[in-house]
Enzyme design. Structure first.
Site, PDB file in Angstrom:
ATOM      1  CG  ASP A  41     -28.951  34.347   2.266  1.00 26.06           C
ATOM      2  OD1 ASP A  41     -30.111  34.708   2.539  1.00 26.06           O
ATOM      3  OD2 ASP A  41     -28.129  33.976   3.122  1.00 26.06           O
ATOM      4  CD  GLU A  73     -31.629  38.213   2.585  1.00 27.12           C
ATOM      5  OE1 GLU A  73     -32.388  38.095   3.567  1.00 27.12           O
ATOM      6  OE2 GLU A  73     -30.453  37.817   2.590  1.00 27.12           O
TER       7      GLU A  73
END
Length: 544
Positions: A203, A245
């Site tokens: 993330d 990401e």
């Protein structure tokens, strides 16, 4: 000639699951890991290869689990470590892989590391986070959550200093200039990889390092840290993957692949809003443009593509004019907007028109990359714009027409979020059970589309070229791989279209419709004209 074996992720179909929203096995109103286990056969039958699960760690849930208080434990609403081990084993038994979110950039302010960092100036944990006596450092860094945060710095009374956060103030950023933090995160990776998971969706990776005079994104030191994580996995966990990401332009994401020594996969964010632009405008130009800005990536790395996910439909990488147009077209109610994006699900965005939904998926599958399906989009689930933040697209999965959509036996008011009960998206009419019993349902058509795409590796590994670029009502893509050719024709408009293709090298060959497994056309001359209905798509294999 023996065909080279592709790494598993190159031609994989991913399914994104929010555990809390999927299936409740205990009747407490929250989805859980045993509930997910009970639905693995459904996921497998959809044609999925790998499940991506949102954070399942211990958390105060101020950001739906992306605020982690303990990297080594499961949130009690979801189950136990033993439940998670069973999930991995049951998934692997069915030939499914599991990747989980790895939140590298920040923790919850409830994490013991931060509690010690703020309260003990002489503790080693003080240097686990980014502290400052002023809030004017790194002023060139943008604020990501514009709707809620006024600064990337927050003052902490206990420490008497400011701490740095790129997201919510309840999510202090870790200090990756500290080697101890890197070692801590490597141990977290080891813990879950040893449990058998197949990798991580990492993330918010662009923000690990801060430097004065920069926007604090995509810095060289960040890439060095990530290469170190990849080397650790290469040395100890063969076949496991890292998915980046990085909500950035493709040329910036390209750097996260390195020389094939950083991430195995990276999200292609800006192609997504342009798919919606192209369909609403009936014009392929936005797709032509963004793919022209998409660089080649190393062998055995892959883009990861999607139409929707658990976040807002990001409009960060469009012009201001395009953003306003997208908001007017797709989010006319201000409640549909969030930060620089749109908080809506796929079916409502596409007018609940199954032909448009299939067209959008076919367009996504026609482009390079490994696609992701967001849970519920395969049946055309709706959203609830009256729920706060991004929760409107995270409502319970609709399994059948029994109370609470078959998601939970809890009382209605005990559910973590209400099921959708009104209108076209009501669980009474829209659910998995209804989709399975109707041979013409969106669910059956999605299953078939996934099956066709997966059985043709040309979509995963083939080169691509745009044809008929002057006939922009249709997007036409030629995919080529190991001597095979497939032409993808996607009518983006609400009118019938005639497309003329120049195929001199394929004269006297046959076009096979691989979606319907039937002969389509004999190519009799250098030019071939093909008629398409409104929002129709064709996948045509050129055969001798």
């Amino acid at each position: 000639m023996k065909t080279q074996q592709l790494p598993w992720y190159m031609n994989a179909m991913f399914y994104e699951v929010h555990i809390r929203a999927f299936c409740d096995s205990t009747g407490d109103g929250n989805g859980d890991i045993p509930g997910l286990i009970s639905k693995l056969d459904y996921i497998k039958q959809l044609g999925i290869d790998c499940i991506w699960i949102l954070p399942m760690f211990s958390s105060p849930l101020k950001d739906d689990g992306y605020d982690i208080a303990d990297y080594y434990n499961i949130h009690p609403d979801y189950g136990t470590i033993d439940d998670f081990k069973q999930l991995v084993n049951e998934a692997h038994h069915r030939g499914l892989k599991i990747i989980s979110d790895l939140v590298l950039n920040h923790t919850s302010d409830q994490h013991p590391w931060f509690q010690k960092s703020r309260s003990e100036a002489d503790s080693k944990y003080r240097d686990y986070y980014v502290w400052s006596h002023t809030d004017d450092k790194y002023s060139d860094a943008r604020i990501i959550f514009l709707d809620t945060e006024k600064s990337n710095w927050s003052y902490d009374d206990q420490a008497g200093m400011y701490y740095w956060h790129r997201f919510y103030s309840s999510q202090p950023d870790l200090n990756y200039d500290n080697p101890d933090v890197i070692e801590e995160m490597q141990q977290v990776m080891k813990f879950w990889l040893d449990m058998g998971i197949d990798g991580f969706r990492a993330d918010a990776v662009p923000y690990l390092i801060q430097r004065e005079g920069t926007n604090c994104e995509n810095l060289p030191e960040t890439h060095q840290i990530l290469k170190g994580f990849r080397a650790f996995m290469n040395d100890h966990y063969e076949g496991k993957i890292l998915l980046a990401e990085a909500n950035q332009w493709p040329e910036d994401v390209r750097e996260y692949f390195g020389d094939g020594d950083e991430f195995h996969m990276g999200f292609h964010f800006p192609v997504m809003p342009r798919i919606f632009m192209a369909i609403r405008k009936g014009d392929a130009s936005p797709i032509h443009w963004i793919m022209s800005k998409t660089p080649d990536i190393p062998d055995n790395t892959q883009w990861c593509t999607f139409l929707r996910n658990h976040d807002e439909l990001t409009l960060e990488m469009v012009t201001e004019e395009e953003r306003q147009w997208m908001w007017e077209e797709y989010a006319p109610d201000p409640r549909m907007r969030l930060n620089l994006g749109i908080r809506r699900r796929l079916a409502p965005l596409l007018d609940n028109d199954h032909q448009k939904i299939l067209l959008a998926n076919a367009l996504l599958y026609s482009l390079p990359g490994a696609p992701i399906i967001y849970y519920g989009d395969e049946i055309g689930m709706g959203d609830n714009i009256w729920l706060p933040d991004r929760n409107g697209v995270r409502t319970p999965m609709q399994w059948d027409d029994s109370p609470n959509a078959g998601f939970s036996t809890a009382n209605q008011n005990e559910l973590y979020a209400p099921v959708i009960t009104t209108g076209a998206y009501s669980y009474k009419r829209l659910n998995v059970s209804a989709g399975l019993s109707d041979p013409n349902s969106l669910l059956h058509k999605m299953r078939h589309l996934v099956e066709v795409r997966k059985t043709h590796p040309i979509f995963a590994s083939g080169n691509y070229k745009f044809l008929a670029v002057d006939q922009t009502e249709c997007l036409v893509i030629l995919r080529e791989y190991q001597g095979q050719k497939v032409i993808c024709i996607l009518n983006l408009s609400d009118k019938n279209q005639m497309i003329t293709l120049n195929l001199p090298d394929d004269r006297d060959k046959i076009l096979i419709d691989i979606v319907h497994n039937s002969k389509f056309r004999h190519i009799k001359s250098d030019q071939t004209t093909i008629a398409t209905d409104a929002y129709e798509f064709l996948w045509l294999k050129i055969s001798n």
